[in-house]
Design a protein around this motif. Structure first.
Motif, PDB file in Angstrom:
ATOM      1  N   GLY A 199     -15.116  19.842  -1.075  1.00 45.05           N
ATOM      2  CA  GLY A 199     -14.345  21.065  -0.835  1.00 45.05           C
ATOM      3  C   GLY A 199     -14.467  21.616   0.575  1.00 45.05           C
ATOM      4  O   GLY A 199     -13.955  22.693   0.868  1.00 45.05           O
ATOM      5  N   SER A 200     -15.114  20.883   1.489  1.00 43.43           N
ATOM      6  CA  SER A 200     -15.233  21.408   2.855  1.00 43.43           C
ATOM      7  C   SER A 200     -13.937  21.216   3.649  1.00 43.43           C
ATOM      8  O   SER A 200     -13.730  21.855   4.671  1.00 43.43           O
ATOM      9  N   ALA A 201     -13.048  20.345   3.185  1.00 46.86           N
ATOM     10  CA  ALA A 201     -11.696  20.250   3.754  1.00 46.86           C
ATOM     11  C   ALA A 201     -10.701  20.431   2.614  1.00 46.86           C
ATOM     12  O   ALA A 201     -11.043  20.249   1.446  1.00 46.86           O
ATOM     13  N   ASP A 202      -9.459  20.799   2.971  1.00 49.19           N
ATOM     14  CA  ASP A 202      -8.502  21.179   1.930  1.00 49.19           C
ATOM     15  C   ASP A 202      -7.648  20.031   1.404  1.00 49.19           C
ATOM     16  O   ASP A 202      -7.398  19.947   0.208  1.00 49.19           O
ATOM     17  N   ALA A 203      -7.149  19.209   2.295  1.00 55.26           N
ATOM     18  CA  ALA A 203      -6.253  18.144   1.834  1.00 55.26           C
ATOM     19  C   ALA A 203      -6.163  17.058   2.888  1.00 55.26           C
ATOM     20  O   ALA A 203      -6.549  17.246   4.047  1.00 55.26           O
ATOM     21  N   SER A 204      -5.633  15.913   2.478  1.00 60.05           N
ATOM     22  CA  SER A 204      -5.424  14.807   3.410  1.00 60.05           C
ATOM     23  C   SER A 204      -4.200  14.003   3.005  1.00 60.05           C
ATOM     24  O   SER A 204      -3.968  13.759   1.819  1.00 60.05           O
ATOM     25  N   LEU A 205      -3.438  13.581   4.010  1.00 60.66           N
ATOM     26  CA  LEU A 205      -2.287  12.710   3.763  1.00 60.66           C
ATOM     27  C   LEU A 205      -2.577  11.300   4.275  1.00 60.66           C
ATOM     28  O   LEU A 205      -1.660  10.552   4.583  1.00 60.66           O
ATOM     29  N   ALA A 206      -3.877  10.936   4.388  1.00 62.47           N
ATOM     30  CA  ALA A 206      -4.239   9.700   5.083  1.00 62.47           C
ATOM     31  C   ALA A 206      -4.743   8.523   4.242  1.00 62.47           C
ATOM     32  O   ALA A 206      -4.733   7.397   4.740  1.00 62.47           O
ATOM     33  N   GLU A 258       0.830  -1.196   0.000  1.00 63.84           N
ATOM     34  CA  GLU A 258       0.000   0.000   0.000  1.00 63.84           C
ATOM     35  C   GLU A 258       0.868   1.251   0.000  1.00 63.84           C
ATOM     36  O   GLU A 258       1.978   1.248   0.552  1.00 63.84           O
ATOM     37  N   SER A 259       0.358   2.296  -0.626  1.00 66.77           N
ATOM     38  CA  SER A 259       1.000   3.608  -0.545  1.00 66.77           C
ATOM     39  C   SER A 259       0.064   4.543   0.181  1.00 66.77           C
ATOM     40  O   SER A 259      -1.130   4.609  -0.147  1.00 66.77           O
ATOM     41  N   ILE A 260       0.595   5.256   1.156  1.00 73.53           N
ATOM     42  CA  ILE A 260      -0.221   6.278   1.809  1.00 73.53           C
ATOM     43  C   ILE A 260      -0.138   7.510   0.909  1.00 73.53           C
ATOM     44  O   ILE A 260       0.949   7.917   0.484  1.00 73.53           O
ATOM     45  N   THR A 261      -1.312   8.032   0.562  1.00 77.30           N
ATOM     46  CA  THR A 261      -1.444   8.943  -0.570  1.00 77.30           C
ATOM     47  C   THR A 261      -1.960  10.302  -0.120  1.00 77.30           C
ATOM     48  O   THR A 261      -2.774  10.385   0.802  1.00 77.30           O
ATOM     49  N   THR A 262      -1.479  11.343  -0.772  1.00 78.80           N
ATOM     50  CA  THR A 262      -1.951  12.686  -0.462  1.00 78.80           C
ATOM     51  C   THR A 262      -2.987  13.115  -1.495  1.00 78.80           C
ATOM     52  O   THR A 262      -2.752  12.982  -2.696  1.00 78.80           O
ATOM     53  N   ILE A 263      -4.131  13.589  -1.019  1.00 75.23           N
ATOM     54  CA  ILE A 263      -5.152  14.107  -1.929  1.00 75.23           C
ATOM     55  C   ILE A 263      -5.511  15.536  -1.521  1.00 75.23           C
ATOM     56  O   ILE A 263      -5.371  15.915  -0.351  1.00 75.23           O
ATOM     57  N   LEU A 293      -6.668  20.199   7.295  1.00 74.47           N
ATOM     58  CA  LEU A 293      -6.218  18.867   6.877  1.00 74.47           C
ATOM     59  C   LEU A 293      -7.075  17.840   7.600  1.00 74.47           C
ATOM     60  O   LEU A 293      -7.207  17.885   8.824  1.00 74.47           O
ATOM     61  N   VAL A 294      -7.662  16.929   6.830  1.00 70.65           N
ATOM     62  CA  VAL A 294      -8.443  15.854   7.451  1.00 70.65           C
ATOM     63  C   VAL A 294      -7.597  14.585   7.477  1.00 70.65           C
ATOM     64  O   VAL A 294      -6.789  14.342   6.585  1.00 70.65           O
ATOM     65  N   LEU A 295      -7.796  13.810   8.525  1.00 62.78           N
ATOM     66  CA  LEU A 295      -7.023  12.574   8.677  1.00 62.78           C
ATOM     67  C   LEU A 295      -7.902  11.511   9.303  1.00 62.78           C
ATOM     68  O   LEU A 295      -8.988  11.808   9.799  1.00 62.78           O
ATOM     69  N   THR A 296      -7.422  10.276   9.242  1.00 63.04           N
ATOM     70  CA  THR A 296      -8.129   9.172   9.897  1.00 63.04           C
ATOM     71  C   THR A 296      -7.517   9.001  11.293  1.00 63.04           C
ATOM     72  O   THR A 296      -6.450   9.546  11.573  1.00 63.04           O
ATOM     73  N   PRO A 297      -8.194   8.249  12.176  1.00 61.89           N
ATOM     74  CA  PRO A 297      -7.761   8.250  13.578  1.00 61.89           C
ATOM     75  C   PRO A 297      -6.585   7.340  13.917  1.00 61.89           C
ATOM     76  O   PRO A 297      -6.358   7.070  15.087  1.00 61.89           O
ATOM     77  N   TRP A 298      -5.829   6.878  12.912  1.00 58.37           N
ATOM     78  CA  TRP A 298      -4.743   5.944  13.219  1.00 58.37           C
ATOM     79  C   TRP A 298      -3.396   6.664  13.340  1.00 58.37           C
ATOM     80  O   TRP A 298      -3.232   7.797  12.885  1.00 58.37           O
ATOM     81  N   ASP A 299      -2.427   5.959  13.944  1.00 56.53           N
ATOM     82  CA  ASP A 299      -1.183   6.609  14.374  1.00 56.53           C
ATOM     83  C   ASP A 299      -0.298   7.124  13.239  1.00 56.53           C
ATOM     84  O   ASP A 299       0.218   8.244  13.313  1.00 56.53           O
ATOM     85  N   ALA A 300      -0.070   6.315  12.210  1.00 55.82           N
ATOM     86  CA  ALA A 300       0.847   6.740  11.153  1.00 55.82           C
ATOM     87  C   ALA A 300       0.344   8.036  10.510  1.00 55.82           C
ATOM     88  O   ALA A 300       1.118   8.969  10.265  1.00 55.82           O
ATOM     89  N   GLU A 301      -0.961   8.079  10.284  1.00 51.18           N
ATOM     90  CA  GLU A 301      -1.565   9.256   9.657  1.00 51.18           C
ATOM     91  C   GLU A 301      -1.499  10.457  10.598  1.00 51.18           C
ATOM     92  O   GLU A 301      -1.314  11.593  10.161  1.00 51.18           O
TER      93      GLU A 301
END
Ligand code: PBE
Length: 267
Positions: A212-219, A94-99, A169-177
């Motif tokens: 568009g309610s959040a700007d970006a995510s690295l999760a 898996e690749s953790i991806t930025t959107i 920035l929105v993220l999921t609740p896990w540690d790496a993210e």
């Protein structure tokens, strides 16, 4: 102990994590695709609950099958192994991806440039996960940025500082993210952005970026973990590429269990 009695002792149950996790979906697919998992079910609660069940099972040398992923400290803390997945339900790597939301590039070119360039090594994430057992992710992120000024300088070269522009920035609740997103926060704050981090479920995350309610995510994890959500919203966000490669998801068991493949489990 035979596989049959182990599967029976586990009551044909995978110890899963949060209902909204991508892995909850991939586990359901595995249950429907593998004959060996016919009649199995998942017990869903949280990552914390899964880890404490794993810990209890291992203290008592009992069988357990968990939702596992790396990078995570579970592999450093316990002697566990991924089960082989001959059908490839959990993918290879898996690749953790930025959107980013559509329009971020025009509205916040500096932040967009930094996020687009943000890519590092699995070892960086693992370092953070271990450090964060003693400290907060905010502290560890601050330290990483101080110690890796050269990398940060590459990511921010030519980025125009701003004066308090808000970015979410929105993220999921896990540690790496959480660690990765905190690094992005520290760097963006140094460029003058006012950064909000909002942890949400993967489905809500994709929806927030798409509308568009959040700007970006690295999760997001791709392609197996969040591939369905990605496909559902494709065309409504910008893919800035992987921020780290070499991640993995799957089912795992303690080393002392006499099963190596998902196909060794018993229906
Ligand atoms: N995880 C950790 C998440 C993504 C990262 C694999 C538990 C999931 O959505 O399943």
């Amino acid at each position: 102990q035979s596989e049959t009695s182990a599967s029976e002792e586990m009551e044909y149950t995978i110890t899963g994590i949060e209902p909204g996790a991508g892995q909850t979906e991939t586990n359901e697919i595995a249950i429907s695709e593998y004959d060996s998992l016919a009649g199995w079910q998942q017990e869903l609660s949280s990552t914390g609950a899964m880890l404490s069940e794993l810990s209890d099972a291992m203290d008592n040398e009992e069988p357990i099958v968990i939702s596992a992923w790396s990078p995570h400290y579970m592999f450093a803390n316990w002697d566990i192994k991924y089960l082989e997945d001959p059908k490839g339900i959990f993918g290879e790597e898996e690749s953790i991806t930025t959107i980013a939301r559509e329009g971020l590039k025009e509205d916040m070119p500096g932040a967009h440039t930094m996020l687009d360039r943000f890519q590092w090594e699995l070892e960086d994430v693992e370092y953070g996960l271990l450090e964060a057992q003693e400290k907060s992710f905010e502290e560890v992120a601050q330290e990483w940025v101080e110690e890796n000024q050269d990398t940060v300088a590459e990511w921010t070269e030519g980025v125009e500082p701003v004066d308090g522009t808000p970015i979410e920035l929105v993220l999921t609740p896990w540690d790496a993210e959480t660690f990765t997103t905190n690094i992005a926060k520290v760097i963006l704050e140094q460029q003058g952005y006012s950064v909000t981090l909002t942890p949400i479920d993967p489905a809500v995350l994709f929806e927030a970026i798409a509308d568009g309610s959040a700007d970006a995510s690295l999760a997001p994890w791709m392609p197996a973990t969040h591939g369905e959500l990605y496909a559902q919203y494709e065309g409504q966000f910008e893919d800035l590429g992987p921020n780290v490669d070499g991640a993995k998801i799957g089912l795992a068991v303690p080393e002392y269990m006499d099963v190596d493949s998902i196909e060794d489990l018993q229906p």
